[in-house]
Design a protein around this motif. Sequence first.
Motif, mmCIF file in Angstrom:
data_model
loop_
_atom_site.group_PDB
_atom_site.id
_atom_site.type_symbol
_atom_site.label_atom_id
_atom_site.label_comp_id
_atom_site.label_asym_id
_atom_site.label_seq_id
_atom_site.Cartn_x
_atom_site.Cartn_y
_atom_site.Cartn_z
ATOM 1 N N LEU A 28 0.837 -1.267 -0.124
ATOM 2 C CA LEU A 28 -0.129 0.038 0.052
ATOM 3 C C LEU A 28 1.020 1.222 -0.098
ATOM 4 N N ILE A 29 0.498 2.259 -0.676
ATOM 5 C CA ILE A 29 1.123 3.398 -0.883
ATOM 6 C C ILE A 29 0.332 4.704 -0.713
ATOM 7 N N THR A 30 0.905 5.676 0.352
ATOM 8 C CA THR A 30 0.168 6.602 1.106
ATOM 9 C C THR A 30 0.182 7.883 -0.187
ATOM 10 N N GLN A 31 -1.097 8.273 -0.257
ATOM 11 C CA GLN A 31 -1.319 9.423 -1.428
ATOM 12 C C GLN A 31 -2.104 10.570 -0.782
ATOM 13 N N PRO A 32 -1.792 11.732 -1.085
ATOM 14 C CA PRO A 32 -0.539 12.079 -1.601
ATOM 15 C C PRO A 32 0.392 12.182 -0.779
ATOM 16 N N ILE A 33 1.832 12.148 -1.142
ATOM 17 C CA ILE A 33 2.780 12.551 -0.427
ATOM 18 C C ILE A 33 3.277 13.725 -0.340
ATOM 19 N N ASN A 137 29.915 -0.429 0.835
ATOM 20 C CA ASN A 137 30.341 -1.932 1.059
ATOM 21 C C ASN A 137 31.010 -2.240 2.266
ATOM 22 N N THR A 138 30.448 -1.634 3.256
ATOM 23 C CA THR A 138 31.164 -1.610 4.683
ATOM 24 C C THR A 138 30.785 -2.434 5.680
ATOM 25 N N TYR A 139 29.446 -2.587 5.588
ATOM 26 C CA TYR A 139 28.822 -3.126 6.834
ATOM 27 C C TYR A 139 28.576 -4.506 6.985
ATOM 28 N N ASP A 140 28.652 -5.372 7.898
ATOM 29 C CA ASP A 140 28.392 -6.614 8.211
ATOM 30 C C ASP A 140 26.855 -6.937 8.232
ATOM 31 N N ILE A 141 26.320 -5.894 8.965
ATOM 32 C CA ILE A 141 24.955 -5.924 9.235
ATOM 33 C C ILE A 141 24.298 -4.555 9.055
ATOM 34 N N ILE A 142 23.122 -4.601 8.581
ATOM 35 C CA ILE A 142 22.401 -3.253 8.602
ATOM 36 C C ILE A 142 20.916 -3.401 9.104
ATOM 37 N N THR A 143 20.406 -2.599 10.019
ATOM 38 C CA THR A 143 19.377 -2.767 10.667
ATOM 39 C C THR A 143 18.423 -1.684 10.517
ATOM 40 N N LEU A 144 17.090 -1.763 10.302
ATOM 41 C CA LEU A 144 16.120 -0.902 9.962
ATOM 42 C C LEU A 144 14.863 -1.209 10.834
ATOM 43 N N TRP A 145 14.811 -0.560 12.064
ATOM 44 C CA TRP A 145 13.812 -1.066 13.177
ATOM 45 C C TRP A 145 12.651 -0.054 12.991
ATOM 46 N N HIS A 146 11.679 -0.573 12.379
ATOM 47 C CA HIS A 146 10.442 0.131 12.007
ATOM 48 C C HIS A 146 10.829 1.837 11.297
ATOM 49 N N VAL A 147 11.430 1.343 10.210
ATOM 50 C CA VAL A 147 11.993 2.611 9.521
ATOM 51 C C VAL A 147 11.726 2.710 8.165
ATOM 52 N N LEU A 148 11.743 1.395 7.476
ATOM 53 C CA LEU A 148 11.697 1.421 6.059
ATOM 54 C C LEU A 148 10.539 1.935 5.586
ATOM 55 N N GLU A 149 9.246 1.868 6.287
ATOM 56 C CA GLU A 149 7.943 2.645 5.943
ATOM 57 C C GLU A 149 8.189 4.160 5.820
ATOM 58 N N HIS A 150 9.107 4.603 6.464
ATOM 59 C CA HIS A 150 9.286 6.217 6.484
ATOM 60 C C HIS A 150 10.190 6.582 5.278
ATOM 61 N N LEU A 151 10.804 5.951 4.684
ATOM 62 C CA LEU A 151 12.025 6.321 3.704
ATOM 63 C C LEU A 151 11.177 6.580 2.323
ATOM 64 N N PRO A 152 11.624 7.961 1.901
ATOM 65 C CA PRO A 152 11.176 8.451 0.542
ATOM 66 C C PRO A 152 11.793 7.736 -0.501
ATOM 67 N N ASP A 153 11.398 7.777 -1.566
ATOM 68 C CA ASP A 153 12.262 7.272 -2.840
ATOM 69 C C ASP A 153 12.701 5.823 -2.514
ATOM 70 N N LEU A 154 11.996 4.750 -2.346
ATOM 71 C CA LEU A 154 12.183 3.496 -1.718
ATOM 72 C C LEU A 154 12.907 2.725 -2.693
ATOM 73 N N GLN A 155 12.941 2.693 -3.906
ATOM 74 C CA GLN A 155 13.819 1.863 -4.828
ATOM 75 C C GLN A 155 15.308 2.559 -4.479
ATOM 76 N N THR A 159 18.569 0.297 -2.948
ATOM 77 C CA THR A 159 19.624 0.310 -3.848
ATOM 78 C C THR A 159 20.810 0.944 -2.824
ATOM 79 N N THR A 160 20.803 1.900 -2.270
ATOM 80 C CA THR A 160 21.850 2.318 -1.311
ATOM 81 C C THR A 160 22.238 1.406 -0.386
#
Length: 275
Positions: A28-33, A137-155, A159-160
Amino acid sequence: MKPYLNTRDYFYSQEEFTLVKDETTDMLITQPIPQNLEKYYQSESYISHSDKPKTLIDRIYLFVKNYSLKKKINLINRFVDKQGYLLDIGAGTGDFLLTAKQHNWRIDGVEPNQLARTNAKTKGIILKESMKDLSKNTYDIITLWHVLEHLPDLQEQITTINELLKTQGILIVAVPNYRSYDAKLYKEYWAAYDVPRHLWHFSKKSILQIFTPYGFDLLETKPMLFDSFYVSLLSEKYKTGKTNYLKAFINGCMSNIKGLRSKEYSSHIYILRKA
């Protein structure tokens, strides 16, 4: 994309938003952003940035957060053999990174909100404002605790993240699940929609659809059992204007009980490995 649900920003602005469904990704996508998303985080009541509990609900949030810190460390230690380099995206006031540092992880964190970064600094945790400030290409582990849903420009953000994570590195993503019992029960009042701060709303299928093309393998999915109670508590207040602890507790229990059979909990933690 088809309209799925109309809801509003019950926390801050009372503005109305529409959730539309992308059938391909089951997201689901929130509109309008809104053009200026930052203003929707400016309230002093936004507890994940302020660390200042003003209500009993805020105190419950902080209690659960502090209780969960050691469990999060135990979880990441299960999937990474040694304490290496850890990046927390959307680090808030830095409590998770502080705990990771105390357990010998070498840490970095990203947090765009100035107030949260200032509060983290008082704990000795220096956060970067953007992922653009990080090496690749630095990290062994990356965490996003209830953060992915906040990120603009998801794709672009995924990629980053992919570029920042080492090959065979672990990515941990915790997000609400709009297919849970409590989401269906509260409908437009479900607090985990949290529009417009939450731009994207995920299901299990969504996570697979958006991460598999980047070469990620899903290792495990875990429920976040406390989330159903906290979300139900807020949802009751949004729906009725009153804080009903007993009803929220009952509905939170029901969501977890239903989840035992459906495997659709209020929130999930996804553990993925970069191939």
